[in-house]
Design an enzyme around this catalytic site. Sequence first.
Site, mmCIF file in Angstrom:
data_model
loop_
_atom_site.group_PDB
_atom_site.id
_atom_site.type_symbol
_atom_site.label_atom_id
_atom_site.label_comp_id
_atom_site.label_asym_id
_atom_site.label_seq_id
_atom_site.Cartn_x
_atom_site.Cartn_y
_atom_site.Cartn_z
ATOM 1 N N SER A 107 0.799 -1.231 0.000
ATOM 2 C CA SER A 107 0.000 0.000 0.000
ATOM 3 C C SER A 107 0.828 1.276 0.000
ATOM 4 O O SER A 107 0.294 2.347 -0.326
ATOM 5 C CB SER A 107 -0.946 0.010 1.209
ATOM 6 O OG SER A 107 -0.221 0.144 2.417
ATOM 7 N N LYS A 147 0.308 4.804 6.789
ATOM 8 C CA LYS A 147 -0.244 5.635 5.706
ATOM 9 C C LYS A 147 0.376 7.032 5.785
ATOM 10 O O LYS A 147 1.128 7.352 6.697
ATOM 11 C CB LYS A 147 -1.772 5.743 5.811
ATOM 12 C CG LYS A 147 -2.520 4.415 5.879
ATOM 13 C CD LYS A 147 -2.421 3.611 4.589
ATOM 14 C CE LYS A 147 -3.133 2.261 4.712
ATOM 15 N NZ LYS A 147 -2.958 1.408 3.518
#
Length: 298
Positions: free
Chosen positions: A129, A195
């Site tokens: 990711s 993230k």
Amino acid sequence: MTSSFDDLPPRTGRPRQTDESEPPQEEAPRFSEDALWAADSGAVSSEHASIDRLEDGSIAGPDTGVRAGAALTDDPFAFTEEDFDTQQRARGQRARRVFWEVAQTLILAAVIFFMVRGVAQNFRVEGPSMEPGLHDGQYLLVNKAVYFKLDLESLAKYLPFVDGDDGSKFLFHGPERGDVIVFRYPRDPSRDFIKRVIAVPGDTVSIHEGQVTVNGQLLEEEYLDETTRGDLDNTVVPDGSYFVLGDNRSNSSDSRSWGFVPEENIIGKAMFSYWPLSELGGVGNHSIDLGFVRVPLP
């Protein structure tokens, strides 16, 4: 007139006198060596006769010159019970000293370990990711102290000069746009995610035609290899929350699908990559943020 040795009178045991007026010299007394040895042996025997040997092997007697209670041994360098006790005490002291030094080392290591764990934590990237900046299996060092928050209301109870009406305040600063953070997944706090912060509390964020806009300004994201998929109307980030996205926008579970990240879920800021060695360096930032100072990256 000549004479010979035969004419001399025979020698006697008496001393020769050269003058009749000189008194005769007395001959020194002679002693027999056997008599001297017998006398010495008798004296030694009389001394030993005055020494009493006790049952425990010690001696007693005021005329011997030997300390009462001293052990009689044939070897003057023999080990006594007192020497044995002294050696045992010395060994015990050395063992206690070694034990205490080892204990101090372990205590110090434990203190350092918990101090380090309080301000830093290692993290392993799982999944793609955050490609192309971070890769699956990469190990990072996370700074937990940089987002440390003080409860001023509780602190004011002990420090009268602190204003408790301010509620809480970050010791250094809170998460900022562009920071790569590690946090507990809001839907499953047992899992940790990594993230990038896109918008902070009070910001208005939107996504249209692959472009991310924050407070009406197009966000420049040089760390991306592709545009952002999906659309998002203007959304205000609530207090105590953050809007995050993965750098691999086509393969990332982030705020587009499950919403904001609560402030209390944030563990810290990804600061440094230490494994593999080929990826050694900063983590998706232009500097390493230690909280009180930023170290620029080359």
